[in-house]
Design an enzyme around this catalytic site. Structure first.
Site, PDB file in Angstrom:
ATOM      1  N   SER A 145      -5.739   4.127   5.829  1.00 22.35           N
ATOM      2  CA  SER A 145      -5.695   5.222   4.616  1.00 22.35           C
ATOM      3  C   SER A 145      -5.029   6.521   4.862  1.00 22.35           C
ATOM      4  O   SER A 145      -3.974   6.497   5.378  1.00 22.35           O
ATOM      5  CB  SER A 145      -7.135   5.561   3.938  1.00 22.35           C
ATOM      6  N   GLU A 252      -6.192   1.430  -4.095  1.00 25.22           N
ATOM      7  CA  GLU A 252      -5.153   0.508  -3.374  1.00 25.22           C
ATOM      8  C   GLU A 252      -3.977   0.491  -4.017  1.00 25.22           C
ATOM      9  O   GLU A 252      -3.027   0.330  -3.682  1.00 25.22           O
ATOM     10  CB  GLU A 252      -5.950  -0.571  -2.975  1.00 25.22           C
ATOM     11  N   HIS A 282      -9.150  -1.143  -1.209  1.00 26.56           N
ATOM     12  CA  HIS A 282      -9.035   0.248  -0.159  1.00 26.56           C
ATOM     13  C   HIS A 282     -10.442  -0.064   0.558  1.00 26.56           C
ATOM     14  O   HIS A 282     -11.313   0.889   0.388  1.00 26.56           O
ATOM     15  CB  HIS A 282      -8.894   1.506  -0.913  1.00 26.56           C
TER      16      HIS A 282
END
Length: 315
Positions: A145, A252, A282
């Protein structure tokens, strides 16, 4: 998902940076406290299994906790590399920092010091670890991330330090027009940080300098591994609950766009890069899988033979 370990954790306090180099401790998990311009920074390390000098730096995401690296609690990274002759380096803290050097302290949350994470990760921490025999030059770096783009740009600007870079669900094109507002909202939500105090207003040169896609040419010749999910929930999302899954799917869906842009940019430049897209969102279980996929590439880039570490899924 917590990682079970029979190794006790201890805390080591700062030693002089100029201390004579020692052979790296062989195996074991340890907490270090490293001096920096930001004040003492906790760094968790799992020493190389046989006292080797290579290291793998692993960067957290936007909500990096202040007391531990999520790599050590939410993945089996320690287990994956337990038999390998590489020291795992987990910097702790830095939420909403993007692991970069800021212009000034955040003006919206009373931050007392200026984030200087690039300086820490490429100068202060390597100097400190050199006192334990860890190489300043034979290292790899990966991030998730927030840490994904940072891993790529740090490697781009510090080729003398890193021999491999990996981004898992990273946002690899922050200089693109929409990203200023996306990141602004995320950073305000996570700690009320002001993005203008990080890289200035949109269009400031700092945005391009910290954009992995813009800086792709500087990555030429470096082994690269980029992964992203497509935002479609899969079995690994089920334990997280419906609310978390919806949020992770949305995040995501942004990450996969920038991964695609990065893939197209490196392809246009003729720069080899492995870019994998999978079903997923994510969240940490997917990044654990990405690390397992990256492990052979990391060891090869560091000129290391695989040890006896179990592969992900071999439980």
């Amino acid at each position: 998902m917590a990682v079970s370990s029979s190794v006790s954790t201890s805390t080591a306090f700062a030693v002089p940076v100029a201390a004579p180099a020692m052979r790296t401790p062989a195996g074991g998990l340890e907490d270090l406290v490293v001096p920096s311009s930001m004040g003492p920074i906790k760094v968790q390390v799992q020493w190389a299994a046989r006292g080797g000098s290579s290291a793998l730096y692993l960067l957290d995401g936007l909500r990096a906790p202040a007391d531990h690296s999520q790599w050590t609690t939410d993945t089996d990274a320690l287990r994956q590399f337990a038999g390998d002759d590489v020291t795992l380096v987990f910097p702790v803290g830095g939420n909403s920092s993007f692991y970069t050097d800021w212009y000034r302290p955040s003006s919206t949350n009373g931050q007392p010091t200026t984030y200087k994470w690039e300086t820490f990760l490429t100068r202060e921490l390597p100097d400190f670890l050199a006192g334990y025999g860890v190489s300043r030059t034979n290292n790899a770096i990966v991030g998730v991330s927030m840490g994904g783009n940072a891993a790529m740009t740090l490697a781009a600007h510090h080729r003398d330090q890193f021999r491999f870079a990996g981004s898992f669900s990273g946002f690899l094109n922050p200089a693109a027009p929409m990203w200023n507002q996306v990141m602004r909202a995320a950073m305000l939500d996570e700690g009320r940080f002001n993005i203008d105090d990080m890289w200035g207003a949109a269009g400031d040169p700092a945005w391009s300098r910290n954009d992995a896609t813009v800086q792709a040419e500087l990555l030429r010749g470096l082994p690269l591994y980029v992964t992203s999910g497509n935002g479609v929930p899969g079995p690994l999302d089920l334990p997280s609950g419906v609310g978390n899954t919806v949020n992770a799917a949305g995040i995501e869906s942004f990450a996969v766009i920038t991964a695609s842009v990065f893939r197209d940019r490196t392809a246009a430049l003729g720069i080899p890069a492995r870019v994998d897209f999978t079903n997923g969102t994510h969240t940490w279980p997917y990044w654990q899988q990405s690390l397992a996929s990256a492990r052979p590439m990391i060891l090869d880039a560091l000129s290391l033979s695989p040890g006896t570490s179990p592969v992900a899924g071999d439980r």
